[in-house]
Motif scaffolding. Structure first.
Motif, PDB file in Angstrom:
ATOM      1  N   ASP A 213       1.350  -0.072   3.129  1.00 10.91           N
ATOM      2  CA  ASP A 213       2.506  -0.983   3.031  1.00 10.91           C
ATOM      3  C   ASP A 213       2.537  -1.718   1.700  1.00 10.91           C
ATOM      4  OD1 ASP A 213       1.331  -0.532   5.511  1.00 10.91           O
ATOM      5  OD2 ASP A 213       2.533  -2.071   6.476  1.00 10.91           O
TER       6      ASP A 213
ATOM      7  N   HIS B 117       0.565  -8.141  11.546  1.00 16.85           N
ATOM      8  CA  HIS B 117       0.894  -7.101  10.575  1.00 16.85           C
ATOM      9  C   HIS B 117       0.477  -5.712  11.045  1.00 16.85           C
ATOM     10  CE1 HIS B 117       0.862  -5.730   6.113  1.00 16.85           C
ATOM     11  NE2 HIS B 117       1.183  -4.761   6.920  1.00 16.85           N
ATOM     12  N   ILE B 118      -0.785  -5.597  11.420  1.00 16.80           N
ATOM     13  CA  ILE B 118      -1.296  -4.253  11.693  1.00 16.80           C
ATOM     14  C   ILE B 118      -0.757  -3.707  13.006  1.00 16.80           C
ATOM     15  CG2 ILE B 118      -3.423  -2.924  12.057  1.00 16.80           C
ATOM     16  CD1 ILE B 118      -4.578  -4.577   9.798  1.00 16.80           C
ATOM     17  N   ILE B 119      -0.662  -4.538  14.009  1.00 20.47           N
ATOM     18  CA  ILE B 119      -0.163  -4.026  15.283  1.00 20.47           C
ATOM     19  C   ILE B 119       1.361  -4.033  15.335  1.00 20.47           C
ATOM     20  CG2 ILE B 119      -0.140  -4.394  17.780  1.00 20.47           C
ATOM     21  CD1 ILE B 119      -3.014  -5.344  17.519  1.00 20.47           C
ATOM     22  N   LYS B 120       1.970  -5.128  14.867  1.00 20.63           N
ATOM     23  CA  LYS B 120       3.421  -5.221  15.027  1.00 20.63           C
ATOM     24  C   LYS B 120       4.202  -4.904  13.759  1.00 20.63           C
ATOM     25  CE  LYS B 120       2.894  -8.599  18.674  1.00 20.63           C
ATOM     26  NZ  LYS B 120       2.778 -10.047  18.819  1.00 20.63           N
ATOM     27  N   GLY B 121       3.492  -4.715  12.660  1.00 17.87           N
ATOM     28  CA  GLY B 121       4.208  -4.340  11.438  1.00 17.87           C
ATOM     29  C   GLY B 121       4.984  -5.467  10.790  1.00 17.87           C
ATOM     30  N   ARG B 122       4.621  -6.704  11.106  1.00 17.56           N
ATOM     31  CA  ARG B 122       5.331  -7.827  10.483  1.00 17.56           C
ATOM     32  C   ARG B 122       4.407  -8.527   9.503  1.00 17.56           C
ATOM     33  NH1 ARG B 122       7.793  -9.717  16.070  1.00 17.56           N
ATOM     34  NH2 ARG B 122       5.707 -10.558  16.389  1.00 17.56           N
TER      35      ARG B 122
ATOM     36  N   LEU C  17      -2.681  -1.504   2.758  1.00 16.30           N
ATOM     37  CA  LEU C  17      -2.045  -0.274   2.287  1.00 16.30           C
ATOM     38  C   LEU C  17      -1.895   0.693   3.456  1.00 16.30           C
ATOM     39  CD1 LEU C  17      -4.144  -0.190  -0.904  1.00 16.30           C
ATOM     40  CD2 LEU C  17      -1.673  -0.093  -0.934  1.00 16.30           C
TER      41      LEU C  17
ATOM     42  N   LEU D 164      -4.020   7.424   0.778  1.00 15.65           N
ATOM     43  CA  LEU D 164      -3.237   6.354   1.370  1.00 15.65           C
ATOM     44  C   LEU D 164      -3.076   5.182   0.410  1.00 15.65           C
ATOM     45  CD1 LEU D 164      -2.385   6.251   4.418  1.00 15.65           C
ATOM     46  CD2 LEU D 164      -4.248   4.656   4.710  1.00 15.65           C
TER      47      LEU D 164
ATOM     48  N   MET E 129      -4.358   3.086   7.952  1.00 11.23           N
ATOM     49  CA  MET E 129      -4.168   1.936   7.071  1.00 11.23           C
ATOM     50  C   MET E 129      -5.494   1.555   6.442  1.00 11.23           C
ATOM     51  SD  MET E 129      -1.900  -0.726   9.167  1.00 11.23           S
ATOM     52  CE  MET E 129      -0.479  -1.308   8.317  1.00 11.23           C
TER      53      MET E 129
ATOM     54  N   GLN F 133       3.913   1.263   9.897  1.00  8.64           N
ATOM     55  CA  GLN F 133       4.517   0.780  11.128  1.00  8.64           C
ATOM     56  C   GLN F 133       5.376  -0.421  10.829  1.00  8.64           C
ATOM     57  OE1 GLN F 133       1.149   0.120  13.569  1.00  8.64           O
ATOM     58  NE2 GLN F 133      -0.061  -0.468  11.813  1.00  8.64           N
ATOM     59  N   THR F 134       6.307  -0.665  11.678  1.00  8.27           N
ATOM     60  CA  THR F 134       7.156  -1.826  11.497  1.00  8.27           C
ATOM     61  C   THR F 134       7.361  -2.466  12.866  1.00  8.27           C
ATOM     62  OG1 THR F 134       9.282  -2.566  10.692  1.00  8.27           O
ATOM     63  CG2 THR F 134       9.246  -0.396  11.657  1.00  8.27           C
TER      64      THR F 134
END
Lengths: 597, 130
Positions: free
Chosen positions: A63, A82-87, A61, B23, A6, B71-72
């Motif tokens: 995302d 955001h970065i760890i959990k993707g939210r 990015l 990326l 990322m 990731q999500t």
């Protein structure tokens, strides 16, 4: 080497840095390190994203999540959520002012949808302090192509065919300028980059230099090849410390890579660039004054001809171009003249960068194709007028430009249409005014600037503008007469016709264009001694409407000079003799009881 | 110190450096690419989602597949972690469960390359607002 999953881009433009974007990047890095993610997520300080209104900006990015108004304390949340959990962090997303919905991606924002970025192609995308990122985005490819595959005349022809015109204001065809400089004989010539951006509210050139300095360095080398110069100079005002710092880094890196210096890419072509600092005088944006200042003389213009192309820096042939003009050049060489000429209008090709400022929702830096309507820029990209007020005028071209009104909103933005409408392209400052702005006071604001910045060499500018300013002062104080209006017009025209350089030649424009479009407002000042916008202090009075006042005492407590008296729960009164007309009471009153007349 | 001695040097250098910015380039237009979302909540990470994500990030470029790997959060199928959601351009997203490296390999070879479905799909059992 770390294999990043990322990238987190943090805006490192002057605006966002002032709002502690340095700290945001620092906190992001330490939060990432804490979670053992330093090798997986790269934090990059980029150039300006343009959306300065909601700075500091952080973009994640791939995302493609766009965060606005980020504070240093938000860094941990971004990393942990955001970065760890993707939210994506909801409260940092941009709220669409029309639909009220959260927008995650910048390209879905109205602000970005109508833009076309050529000069700003790398701003907010690369790390300006890392030449590798610029090279990955094709920096110096155009220079390589030019040096190995083209003759100087072929390059000049491409620039001519592209239709590129000077972005500093006057709009002189760039290819032609280069051609003239190339034809003047001389073994010692100079390429000068004019980075003396002086218009109030303008920061286009600064942002390009801060966000993508290599685009300018490369173009200067291309220009050097075309005109036969091996030395480039960037004249930049010392009040742009960040741009200077980034330029220094960029020049150093380019030298180390062999992209500046002797025998560039093995072609035998030598070119190097140095910086020259200006003290921030507006007149030094005029090319002859700029050259004198570089030589160590007073920054005063001289009569043209001789043009700098014949007799410029140190008396040698010199080509002067503005930052944004240069930034377009590599893109033209790589994509072709036809590509560039397909963007824009018949006589104005390509795009133009504007610094949007004033009473507009989205203050920021934008780049739009030539021919875009003013309405699109102000309402769609700019997001309309602040606080739902009514649009009154837009001032384009800085102190040299004019005011355009409601009826000009469908004017396409190009050199000729703007001139025809009574303004000018200028370097790209665009200041929006709403109904609460007094046009006489605005004209005076710009004229004050010119009076301050006039170099004093020629009488029309030195004395004429001072007199204009005095007449305007008289009008705003309510002492003006109708004869004064005729005098303003007359004197303005004389200054325009007789000044030595374009500073004087354009300085009466704000006065003349407001006289043209807002004559009623001038008349109200001189005939009725009334300022319709309620801005000219000498002409307005603040009083409290006893019908509306509930006696809450909010105004009385806020008044800095204790001019408001009255009993609790009874109508208050303003003592006109004490009132300094600061307007605080209007802001504090929740019942619209304070009236201005 | 990298010295650019010829235009070819510069082109080579650019092509090398390009991957570093890939990326970011991809992030600008994710809908044109294959998107792989790895559920990386506590349940996913505990089951090895991080390794799976690394595997995708390393393997996809090697196999010349242009894709965006992000990731999500937890998708709710905690029993089937690690789970991934794959969206091929223009198609509905598909969720796969129990994805280890072998499964990931199969998904890449069959679904990503040929659009062929493989075992382990979790049917979408919920609706989302819009």
């Amino acid at each position: 080497m770390a294999n990043y999953k990322m990238h987190v881009l943090v805006c490192g433009g002057t605006g966002c840095k002032t709002s502690e974007s340095d700290m945001i990047a620092h906190n992001l890095r330490s939060a990432l390190a804490q979670h053992g993610l330093s090798d997986e997520v790269q934090v990059v300080m980029s150039g300006c994203f343009g959306f300065c209104e909601k700075g500091p900006i952080v973009k994640v990015l791939p995302d493609n999540i766009f965060y606005v108004s980020v504070k240093p304390a938000d860094a941990t949340t971004i990393v942990e959520e955001h970065i760890i959990k993707g939210r994506p962090v909801q409260h940092l997303l941009y709220n669409d002012p029309v639909t009220g919905e959260k927008i995650t991606e910048s390209r879905k924002m109205d602000f970005y949808q109508q833009q076309y970025r050529i000069a700003l192609r790398n701003c907010g995308f690369i790390d300006p302090e890392n030449i590798d990122e610029a090279i990955a985005r094709d920096a110096y490819q155009a220079l390589g192509k030019v040096l190995t595959q083209m003759t100087p005349q072929e390059v000049i022809d491409i620039i001519k065919r592209s239709g590129l015109r000077g972005r500093g204001g006057a709009g002189f065809p760039t290819g032609l300028k280069w051609e003239i400089a190339s034809k003047v004989p001389g073994d010692e010539k100079y390429v000068v980059c004019n980075a003396d951006e002086g218009d109030p509210g303008a920061f286009m050139d600064r942002s390009i230099l801060e966000g993508d300095p290599h685009s300018v360095l490369e173009a200067m080398a291309i220009c050097g090849y075309c005109i036969g110069a091996s030395q480039g100079l960037i004249y930049i005002r010392a009040e742009y410390p960040l741009a200077i710092e980034r330029l220094k880094i960029a020049i150093k890196q380019a030298r180390e890579y062999g992209l500046l210096g002797n025998n560039i890419m093995g072609t035998g072509f030598n070119f190097d660039i140095s910086l020259c600092y200006g003290a921030g005088a507006f007149v030094c944006g005029e090319e002859t004054a700029l050259i004198h200042s570089m030589e160590g003389h007073r920054g005063e213009p001289t009569f043209k001809p001789p043009f700098p192309a014949e007799k410029g820096y140190k008396g040698k042939p010199t080509n002067v171009n503005n930052v944004e003009t240069f930034a377009n050049v590599p893109a033209i060489i790589l994509n072709g003249a036809e590509w560039f000429a397909s963007i824009g209008t018949e006589k104005s090709k390509g795009t133009k960068v504007f610094a949007l400022a004033g009473k507009i929702n989205n203050v920021g830096l934008i780049e739009v194709p030539m021919g875009t309507k003013l309405r699109t820029v102000i309402n769609d990209i700019g997001g309309g007028i602040k606080n739902n007020k009514k649009f009154k005028a837009v001032q384009i071209g800085g102190p040299s430009g004019g005011f355009l009104t409601e009826k000009h909103l469908d004017t396409p933005i190009d050199y000729d249409s703007l001139t025809e409408a009574g303004s000018m392209m200028g370097s790209g400052g665009m200041i929006v005014m709403d109904e609460s702005d007094c046009m006489v006071a605005m004209a005076k604001f710009y004229l004050d600037f010119t009076v301050e910045e006039s170099c004093g060499k020629c009488a029309p500018c030195r004395i004429g503008n001072k007199r204009l300013d005095e007449i305007l002062a008289k009008i705003t104080e309510g002492k003006g007469t109708e004869e004064d209006l005729a005098l303003l017009r007359n004197l303005g025209q004389v200054i325009k016709d007789t000044s030595l350089c374009m500073l004087g030649g354009s300085s009466p424009n704000p006065v003349l264009s407001t006289l043209e479009h807002f004559y009623d407002e001038y008349l109200a000042h001189v005939r009725d001694h009334r300022c319709p916008a309620g801005q000219c202090k000498a002409l307005v009075h603040y009083y409290i409407d006893p019908e509306q006042c509930v006696g809450c005492t909010a105004c009385a407590r806020a008044c800095p000079v204790n001019a408001i008296a009255g009993e609790r729960k009874k109508p208050h009164v303003i003592d006109q003799l004490i009132c300094i007309k600061c307007g605080t009471c209007v802001e504090k009153c929740k019942f619209n009881a304070v009236l201005v007349q | 110190m990298t010295k650019v001695k010829t235009l070819d040097d510069l082109i080579r250098l650019r092509d090398e450096l390009r991957t570093k910015l890939e990326l970011r380039e991809k992030g600008e237009h994710p809908e044109q690419l294959i998107q792989v979302k790895v559920a990386m909540a506590t349940c996913g990470i505990a089951s090895g989602a991080k390794e799976v994500m690394d595997y995708f990030i390393d393997e996809l470029p090697k196999r010349n597949i242009a894709a965006v790997v992000t990731q999500t959060g937890c998708m709710g199928y905690c029993y089937a972690e690690p789970t991934i959601e794959v969206t091929l351009p223009g198609k509905e997203p598909v969720v796969f469960g129990y994805v280890n490296k072998e499964k990931a390999d199969e998904i890449i070879e069959k679904y990503l390359k040929a659009g062929e479905l493989v075992d382990g799909i979790i049917p979408q059992t919920f609706k989302k607002p819009n």
